[in-house]
Design a protein around this motif. Structure first.
Motif, PDB file in Angstrom:
ATOM      1  N   ILE A  91     -14.750   2.082   0.436  1.00 34.23           N
ATOM      2  CA  ILE A  91     -14.264   2.644  -0.826  1.00 34.23           C
ATOM      3  C   ILE A  91     -13.307   1.680  -1.519  1.00 34.23           C
ATOM      4  O   ILE A  91     -13.227   1.646  -2.755  1.00 34.23           O
ATOM      5  N   GLU A  92     -12.607   0.851  -0.753  1.00 29.96           N
ATOM      6  CA  GLU A  92     -11.745  -0.164  -1.365  1.00 29.96           C
ATOM      7  C   GLU A  92     -12.567  -1.181  -2.124  1.00 29.96           C
ATOM      8  O   GLU A  92     -12.162  -1.636  -3.205  1.00 29.96           O
ATOM      9  N   MET A  93     -13.729  -1.530  -1.598  1.00 27.92           N
ATOM     10  CA  MET A  93     -14.597  -2.462  -2.306  1.00 27.92           C
ATOM     11  C   MET A  93     -15.095  -1.833  -3.612  1.00 27.92           C
ATOM     12  O   MET A  93     -15.212  -2.515  -4.634  1.00 27.92           O
ATOM     13  N   LYS A 100      -7.300  -4.959  -5.897  1.00 27.22           N
ATOM     14  CA  LYS A 100      -6.627  -6.186  -6.343  1.00 27.22           C
ATOM     15  C   LYS A 100      -5.168  -5.920  -6.710  1.00 27.22           C
ATOM     16  O   LYS A 100      -4.304  -6.767  -6.468  1.00 27.22           O
ATOM     17  N   ALA A 101      -4.888  -4.745  -7.251  1.00 24.29           N
ATOM     18  CA  ALA A 101      -3.492  -4.402  -7.553  1.00 24.29           C
ATOM     19  C   ALA A 101      -2.667  -4.364  -6.272  1.00 24.29           C
ATOM     20  O   ALA A 101      -1.490  -4.778  -6.255  1.00 24.29           O
ATOM     21  N   ARG A 102      -3.248  -3.857  -5.187  1.00 25.34           N
ATOM     22  CA  ARG A 102      -2.571  -3.843  -3.885  1.00 25.34           C
ATOM     23  C   ARG A 102      -2.368  -5.265  -3.374  1.00 25.34           C
ATOM     24  O   ARG A 102      -1.304  -5.620  -2.881  1.00 25.34           O
ATOM     25  N   VAL A 103      -3.417  -6.069  -3.474  1.00 23.40           N
ATOM     26  CA  VAL A 103      -3.383  -7.406  -2.903  1.00 23.40           C
ATOM     27  C   VAL A 103      -2.412  -8.306  -3.658  1.00 23.40           C
ATOM     28  O   VAL A 103      -1.837  -9.241  -3.072  1.00 23.40           O
ATOM     29  N   SER A 141     -10.327 -11.287  -2.353  1.00 24.95           N
ATOM     30  CA  SER A 141      -9.732 -11.048  -3.663  1.00 24.95           C
ATOM     31  C   SER A 141      -8.434 -11.833  -3.837  1.00 24.95           C
ATOM     32  O   SER A 141      -8.130 -12.313  -4.934  1.00 24.95           O
ATOM     33  N   LEU A 142      -7.670 -11.997  -2.755  1.00 19.12           N
ATOM     34  CA  LEU A 142      -6.427 -12.777  -2.852  1.00 19.12           C
ATOM     35  C   LEU A 142      -6.724 -14.219  -3.238  1.00 19.12           C
ATOM     36  O   LEU A 142      -6.072 -14.783  -4.123  1.00 19.12           O
ATOM     37  N   VAL A 143      -7.719 -14.818  -2.587  1.00 22.21           N
ATOM     38  CA  VAL A 143      -8.086 -16.198  -2.908  1.00 22.21           C
ATOM     39  C   VAL A 143      -8.584 -16.300  -4.348  1.00 22.21           C
ATOM     40  O   VAL A 143      -8.235 -17.226  -5.090  1.00 22.21           O
ATOM     41  N   PRO A 238     -10.272 -19.967   9.247  1.00 25.09           N
ATOM     42  CA  PRO A 238     -10.355 -18.542   9.588  1.00 25.09           C
ATOM     43  C   PRO A 238      -9.345 -17.748   8.762  1.00 25.09           C
ATOM     44  O   PRO A 238      -8.185 -18.138   8.630  1.00 25.09           O
ATOM     45  N   ALA A 239      -9.806 -16.647   8.178  1.00 19.66           N
ATOM     46  CA  ALA A 239      -8.950 -15.836   7.305  1.00 19.66           C
ATOM     47  C   ALA A 239      -9.159 -14.363   7.620  1.00 19.66           C
ATOM     48  O   ALA A 239     -10.302 -13.915   7.783  1.00 19.66           O
ATOM     49  N   TYR A 240      -8.054 -13.601   7.685  1.00 19.14           N
ATOM     50  CA  TYR A 240      -8.126 -12.199   8.080  1.00 19.14           C
ATOM     51  C   TYR A 240      -7.185 -11.351   7.229  1.00 19.14           C
ATOM     52  O   TYR A 240      -6.025 -11.730   7.006  1.00 19.14           O
ATOM     53  N   ALA A 241      -7.699 -10.223   6.771  1.00 17.35           N
ATOM     54  CA  ALA A 241      -6.872  -9.217   6.103  1.00 17.35           C
ATOM     55  C   ALA A 241      -6.688  -8.069   7.085  1.00 17.35           C
ATOM     56  O   ALA A 241      -7.645  -7.354   7.400  1.00 17.35           O
ATOM     57  N   ILE A 242      -5.477  -7.901   7.584  1.00 13.47           N
ATOM     58  CA  ILE A 242      -5.181  -6.945   8.653  1.00 13.47           C
ATOM     59  C   ILE A 242      -4.566  -5.689   8.046  1.00 13.47           C
ATOM     60  O   ILE A 242      -3.504  -5.745   7.414  1.00 13.47           O
ATOM     61  N   ARG A 243      -5.244  -4.564   8.237  1.00 17.40           N
ATOM     62  CA  ARG A 243      -4.752  -3.302   7.690  1.00 17.40           C
ATOM     63  C   ARG A 243      -3.446  -2.914   8.373  1.00 17.40           C
ATOM     64  O   ARG A 243      -3.311  -3.017   9.591  1.00 17.40           O
ATOM     65  N   GLN A 244      -2.510  -2.451   7.571  1.00 16.34           N
ATOM     66  CA  GLN A 244      -1.200  -2.074   8.086  1.00 16.34           C
ATOM     67  C   GLN A 244      -1.140  -0.578   8.417  1.00 16.34           C
ATOM     68  O   GLN A 244      -2.031   0.193   8.045  1.00 16.34           O
ATOM     69  N   PRO A 245      -0.099  -0.133   9.141  1.00 14.49           N
ATOM     70  CA  PRO A 245      -0.050   1.262   9.602  1.00 14.49           C
ATOM     71  C   PRO A 245      -0.156   2.315   8.504  1.00 14.49           C
ATOM     72  O   PRO A 245      -0.586   3.443   8.780  1.00 14.49           O
ATOM     73  N   ASP A 246       0.218   1.982   7.257  1.00 12.98           N
ATOM     74  CA  ASP A 246       0.089   2.971   6.181  1.00 12.98           C
ATOM     75  C   ASP A 246      -1.362   3.209   5.778  1.00 12.98           C
ATOM     76  O   ASP A 246      -1.666   4.127   5.009  1.00 12.98           O
ATOM     77  N   GLY A 247      -2.279   2.373   6.289  1.00 18.95           N
ATOM     78  CA  GLY A 247      -3.700   2.540   6.005  1.00 18.95           C
ATOM     79  C   GLY A 247      -4.145   2.021   4.657  1.00 18.95           C
ATOM     80  O   GLY A 247      -5.339   2.067   4.347  1.00 18.95           O
ATOM     81  N   LEU A 248      -3.214   1.516   3.855  1.00 18.34           N
ATOM     82  CA  LEU A 248      -3.532   1.093   2.491  1.00 18.34           C
ATOM     83  C   LEU A 248      -3.202  -0.368   2.205  1.00 18.34           C
ATOM     84  O   LEU A 248      -3.834  -0.983   1.354  1.00 18.34           O
ATOM     85  N   SER A 249      -2.208  -0.895   2.871  1.00 15.89           N
ATOM     86  CA  SER A 249      -1.758  -2.256   2.593  1.00 15.89           C
ATOM     87  C   SER A 249      -2.234  -3.218   3.681  1.00 15.89           C
ATOM     88  O   SER A 249      -2.739  -2.799   4.731  1.00 15.89           O
TER      89      SER A 249
END
Length: 304
Positions: A91-93, A100-103, A141-143, A238-249
């Motif tokens: 759903i984020e995609m 992108k606003a989050r990132v 999206s960050l890149v 190697p690049a990784y987007a690691i979900r944080q405990p809030d589930g959104l960031s």
């Protein structure tokens, strides 16, 4: 690319109905504010889609094969967490602008980020290698927001109806996109030769790949990207987007580039990099993949 008319009628009907259900769930989630939309999508996939699709059984099977000493209560937690993360990432995609606003609030981490900026200034191409972990689209999206664009090599989905809007959603995160296959690979090569960046997920079974290891088990791994990168003197980061405990960031981490040694050594280094990330956050990797299927050399086997 395959169209519905190319499918046998029973398969066409099955794919149409599956897309009807899944697209309906996506539309339901998209009607809500982002902070409610993302956890709802995770809940729907974890509690409804996963049991109906047999995902829970497949997750247990993969964990038993690759991580047999994992405690039973942790296995059951992952049976719920893995599809929850998958639903959130999907759903984020489909929520490209909100994602992108989050990132935009994320500060890139890791020793690879300074190397990436230097390579961009020099016009040197980069392959960002990751897996179906966390939310790889957050890193993409960050890149793209930092450097203007980033290509991506993707595998078209088997469901031709779902694939249409799936690809469209991917383009809202970043573009251009290159479908796997001879034509897509040729287009990607031309793009990379111009000093551009490309994101690739390299964690799926490749039957004619090299018999490398992942979690100590034979995992047939494609070596085409290491071979191309070495030929074009492109960095492999190697690049990784690691979900944080809030589930959104997210935390977005760029590791040191993989040295250009041999394609097999590069491929194994990438497998090892992803394994470390998965061991740290096992609920964020897509344990649904048949990653350890047999290859041309014979049955899958334990190594080491």
């Amino acid at each position: 690319m395959m169209e519905p008319k190319d499918l046998p009628l029973p398969r066409r009907i099955g794919q149409f109905l599956m897309n009807f259900v899944l697209e309906g769930m996506l539309r339901l989630a998209l009607a809500l504010p982002y902070e409610r939309r993302v956890p709802l999508a995770g809940w729907l996939v974890s509690r409804i889609v996963a049991p109906l699709a047999g995902w829970r059984r497949r997750i247990r099977t993969n964990l038993a094969h690759a991580w047999p000493d994992l405690p039973g209560d942790e296995v059951e937690r992952l049976v719920r967490a893995v599809p929850d993360n998958a639903g959130r990432a999907l759903i984020e995609m489909y929520s490209g602008d909100d994602l992108k606003a989050r990132v935009r609030q994320v500060t890139p981490e890791g020793p690879g980020w300074a190397v990436v900026k230097e390579a961009h200034a020099e016009g040197r191409p980069i392959f960002f290698l990751s897996g179906h972990f966390g939310n790889y689209d957050a890193a993409r999206s960050l890149v793209a927001m930092e450097f203007g664009e980033i290509g991506a090599l993707y595998r078209p989905l088997n469901n031709v109806y779902f694939n249409r809007h799936y690809v469209e959603a991917m383009t809202t995160v970043a573009r251009p996109l290159f479908p796997r296959g001879r034509r897509g690979l040729a287009e990607m090569m031309k793009y990379v030769r111009k000093g551009r960046f490309v994101a690739i997920l390299n964690d799926q079974h490749f039957g004619h790949g090299a018999p490398l290891t992942f979690f100590g088990r034979t995992a047939y791994t494609a070596l085409s990207i290491p071979e191309i990168a070495m030929k074009l003197d492109a960095l492999i980061v190697p690049a990784y987007a690691i979900r944080q405990p809030d589930g959104l960031s997210f935390r977005v981490v760029f590791e040191e580039p993989i040295p250009h040694t041999s394609p097999e050594e590069v491929g194994q280094a990438l497998n090892d990099s992803l394994e470390r990330r998965v061991r740290d956050n096992p609920g964020q990797w897509l344990w649904l993949h048949r990653r350890w299927k047999p290859g041309p050399a014979g049955p899958d086997a334990r190594t080491g």
